[in-house]
Design a protein around this motif. Structure first.
Motif, mmCIF file in Angstrom:
data_model
loop_
_atom_site.group_PDB
_atom_site.id
_atom_site.type_symbol
_atom_site.label_atom_id
_atom_site.label_comp_id
_atom_site.label_asym_id
_atom_site.label_seq_id
_atom_site.Cartn_x
_atom_site.Cartn_y
_atom_site.Cartn_z
ATOM 1 N N ASN A 82 0.824 -1.202 0.000
ATOM 2 C CA ASN A 82 0.000 0.000 0.000
ATOM 3 C C ASN A 82 0.863 1.258 0.000
ATOM 4 O OD1 ASN A 82 -2.413 1.468 0.027
ATOM 5 N ND2 ASN A 82 -2.447 1.578 2.245
ATOM 6 N N PHE A 83 1.645 1.426 -1.063
ATOM 7 C CA PHE A 83 2.371 2.674 -1.266
ATOM 8 C C PHE A 83 1.578 3.546 -2.221
ATOM 9 C CE2 PHE A 83 6.260 0.426 0.204
ATOM 10 C CZ PHE A 83 6.652 1.350 1.146
ATOM 11 N N GLY A 84 1.923 4.804 -2.316
ATOM 12 C CA GLY A 84 1.248 5.723 -3.207
ATOM 13 C C GLY A 84 0.060 6.381 -2.537
ATOM 14 N N PRO A 85 -0.912 6.836 -3.323
ATOM 15 C CA PRO A 85 -2.039 7.598 -2.774
ATOM 16 C C PRO A 85 -2.826 6.862 -1.687
ATOM 17 C CG PRO A 85 -1.977 7.814 -5.154
ATOM 18 C CD PRO A 85 -0.934 6.782 -4.783
ATOM 19 N N GLY A 86 -2.925 5.550 -1.755
ATOM 20 C CA GLY A 86 -3.658 4.788 -0.747
ATOM 21 C C GLY A 86 -3.007 4.812 0.619
ATOM 22 N N ALA A 87 -1.746 5.191 0.665
ATOM 23 C CA ALA A 87 -1.022 5.258 1.940
ATOM 24 C C ALA A 87 -1.135 6.625 2.599
ATOM 25 C CB ALA A 87 0.456 4.936 1.708
ATOM 26 N N ARG A 88 -1.606 7.601 1.857
ATOM 27 C CA ARG A 88 -1.589 8.985 2.346
ATOM 28 C C ARG A 88 -2.279 9.132 3.708
ATOM 29 N NH1 ARG A 88 -2.474 11.534 -2.263
ATOM 30 N NH2 ARG A 88 -0.243 11.763 -2.528
ATOM 31 N N ALA A 89 -3.540 8.766 3.803
ATOM 32 C CA ALA A 89 -4.298 8.975 5.049
ATOM 33 C C ALA A 89 -3.803 8.107 6.202
ATOM 34 C CB ALA A 89 -5.787 8.764 4.804
ATOM 35 N N PHE A 158 7.538 8.012 -1.611
ATOM 36 C CA PHE A 158 6.923 7.013 -2.482
ATOM 37 C C PHE A 158 5.532 7.441 -2.950
ATOM 38 C CE2 PHE A 158 9.829 4.338 0.117
ATOM 39 C CZ PHE A 158 10.694 3.998 -0.904
ATOM 40 N N GLY A 159 5.365 8.729 -3.230
ATOM 41 C CA GLY A 159 4.134 9.216 -3.812
ATOM 42 C C GLY A 159 2.966 9.380 -2.859
ATOM 43 N N GLY A 160 3.177 9.359 -1.566
ATOM 44 C CA GLY A 160 2.059 9.580 -0.655
ATOM 45 C C GLY A 160 2.273 9.168 0.776
ATOM 46 N N VAL A 161 3.349 8.484 1.071
ATOM 47 C CA VAL A 161 3.604 8.015 2.435
ATOM 48 C C VAL A 161 4.175 9.151 3.273
ATOM 49 C CG1 VAL A 161 5.056 6.478 3.833
ATOM 50 C CG2 VAL A 161 3.979 5.625 1.746
ATOM 51 N N SER A 165 11.525 10.212 11.295
ATOM 52 C CA SER A 165 12.573 9.589 12.106
ATOM 53 C C SER A 165 12.837 10.482 13.300
ATOM 54 C CB SER A 165 13.869 9.433 11.304
ATOM 55 O OG SER A 165 13.698 8.523 10.255
ATOM 56 N N TRP A 166 13.253 9.864 14.391
ATOM 57 C CA TRP A 166 13.512 10.581 15.631
ATOM 58 C C TRP A 166 14.873 10.231 16.175
ATOM 59 C CZ3 TRP A 166 8.960 8.517 14.149
ATOM 60 C CH2 TRP A 166 7.862 9.371 14.105
ATOM 61 N N ARG A 167 15.360 11.122 17.010
ATOM 62 C CA ARG A 167 16.597 10.903 17.747
ATOM 63 C C ARG A 167 16.299 11.173 19.208
ATOM 64 N NH1 ARG A 167 22.483 13.702 16.871
ATOM 65 N NH2 ARG A 167 23.354 12.960 18.835
ATOM 66 N N PHE A 168 16.808 10.340 20.074
ATOM 67 C CA PHE A 168 16.645 10.533 21.512
ATOM 68 C C PHE A 168 17.918 11.138 22.065
ATOM 69 C CE2 PHE A 168 13.775 7.031 20.490
ATOM 70 C CZ PHE A 168 12.594 7.489 21.051
ATOM 71 N N GLY A 169 17.768 12.073 22.975
ATOM 72 C CA GLY A 169 18.925 12.726 23.564
ATOM 73 C C GLY A 169 19.238 14.002 22.824
ATOM 74 N N ALA A 170 20.514 14.360 22.790
ATOM 75 C CA ALA A 170 20.935 15.591 22.125
ATOM 76 C C ALA A 170 20.438 15.561 20.690
ATOM 77 C CB ALA A 170 22.451 15.728 22.176
ATOM 78 N N GLY A 171 19.591 16.499 20.343
ATOM 79 C CA GLY A 171 18.914 16.458 19.055
ATOM 80 C C GLY A 171 19.620 17.210 17.958
ATOM 81 N N ALA A 172 19.167 16.935 16.778
ATOM 82 C CA ALA A 172 19.624 17.636 15.589
ATOM 83 C C ALA A 172 18.441 18.408 15.031
ATOM 84 C CB ALA A 172 20.143 16.631 14.553
ATOM 85 N N GLU A 173 18.711 19.332 14.151
ATOM 86 C CA GLU A 173 17.639 20.093 13.521
ATOM 87 C C GLU A 173 16.842 19.183 12.587
ATOM 88 O OE1 GLU A 173 16.687 23.304 14.030
ATOM 89 O OE2 GLU A 173 18.086 23.145 15.696
ATOM 90 N N PRO A 174 15.505 19.337 12.584
ATOM 91 C CA PRO A 174 14.683 18.533 11.680
ATOM 92 C C PRO A 174 15.027 18.826 10.224
ATOM 93 C CG PRO A 174 13.323 19.685 13.290
ATOM 94 C CD PRO A 174 14.722 20.191 13.441
ATOM 95 N N THR A 175 14.895 17.791 9.408
ATOM 96 C CA THR A 175 15.096 17.958 7.971
ATOM 97 C C THR A 175 13.900 17.408 7.238
ATOM 98 O OG1 THR A 175 16.179 15.827 7.706
ATOM 99 C CG2 THR A 175 17.606 17.711 8.166
ATOM 100 N N SER A 176 13.727 17.841 6.030
ATOM 101 C CA SER A 176 12.683 17.305 5.188
ATOM 102 C C SER A 176 13.261 17.209 3.792
ATOM 103 C CB SER A 176 11.450 18.213 5.175
ATOM 104 O OG SER A 176 10.477 17.671 4.320
ATOM 105 N N ALA A 177 13.107 16.064 3.196
ATOM 106 C CA ALA A 177 13.595 15.881 1.840
ATOM 107 C C ALA A 177 12.620 14.957 1.125
ATOM 108 C CB ALA A 177 14.984 15.254 1.854
ATOM 109 N N ALA A 178 12.157 15.395 0.020
ATOM 110 C CA ALA A 178 11.201 14.580 -0.739
ATOM 111 C C ALA A 178 11.962 13.553 -1.560
ATOM 112 C CB ALA A 178 10.370 15.472 -1.652
ATOM 113 N N PHE A 179 11.451 12.369 -1.582
ATOM 114 C CA PHE A 179 12.011 11.311 -2.415
ATOM 115 C C PHE A 179 10.896 10.771 -3.281
ATOM 116 C CE2 PHE A 179 12.650 6.776 -3.231
ATOM 117 C CZ PHE A 179 13.807 6.858 -3.982
ATOM 118 N N ASP A 180 11.073 10.823 -4.534
ATOM 119 C CA ASP A 180 10.089 10.288 -5.466
ATOM 120 C C ASP A 180 10.826 9.300 -6.349
ATOM 121 O OD1 ASP A 180 8.147 9.722 -7.341
ATOM 122 O OD2 ASP A 180 7.426 11.784 -7.397
ATOM 123 N N PRO A 181 10.456 8.010 -6.298
ATOM 124 C CA PRO A 181 11.200 7.000 -7.055
ATOM 125 C C PRO A 181 10.976 7.071 -8.552
ATOM 126 C CG PRO A 181 9.325 6.003 -5.969
ATOM 127 C CD PRO A 181 9.392 7.434 -5.516
#
Length: 184
Positions: A82-89, A158-161, A165-181
């Protein structure tokens, strides 16, 4: 590691013939491409009991004081059918729940929320089998009362998922990167 688990009443054995699972190999190949760090892989216990894996994390927590990196590799969404649009919600709903579940810095509150993961919105659609979620329980157990920091979030994998990811303890700045296969 085996001694720490045994001291916590968790049976463990060493298997020198077992190769690395892709959940170990894939992230470490990216983080340490020279493969110049020692690695010990912890197998999941059959049955995927949340409390057992939280306890394993708590048992291994002292390793953090020795600068040992404990990685709980998986994905906040893992349903290959269930990748793609069906995974969105369902992936967005489960990801939102997971962010709330990891928010408390109290290990007791976090564990209580994680124990009920399969009751969360979109849980069983996001994880028909929990093998890609249970490593998070080990990491959360090892974290104790350390805060969880969101370090990656993307609502278009993957088109909708939605995946995070998380880190416990001393944190890093959040990132966002789109991946489209799909090819560009």
């Amino acid at each position: 590691m085996r001694g720490l688990l045994a001291d916590a009443g968790l049976p463990a054995k060493v298997d020198t013939q077992q190769g690395f699972d892709h959940g170990t190999f894939a992230p470490l190949a990216v983080i340490y491409p020279q493969a110049d760090v020692p690695v010990l892989q912890l197998s999941l216990q059959s049955g995927y009991d949340v409390d057992t894996h939280l306890a394993a994390g708590r048992a291994l927590a002292p390793l953090r004081d020795e600068d040992v990196l404990i990685v709980g590799s998986g994905l906040s969404y893992h349903n290959l059918r269930n990748f793609g649009p069906g995974a969105r919600a369902p992936s967005a709903a489960f990801d939102a729940w997971l962010q709330q579940a990891l928010a408390p810095s109290s290990a007791v509150q976090r564990a209580a929320a994680l124990r009920a993961w399969d009751q969360a919105p979109g849980a069983r659609i996001s994880h028909p089998r929990e093998d890609h979620l249970i490593p998070l329980m080990v990491a959360a157990g090892a974290a104790g009362d350390d805060a969880a920091t969101l370090v990656y979030h993307d609502a278009h994998v993957f088109g909708g998922v939605t995946a995070s990811s998380w880190r416990f303890g001393a944190g890093a700045e959040p990132t966002s990167a789109a991946f489209d296969p799909r090819p560009a």
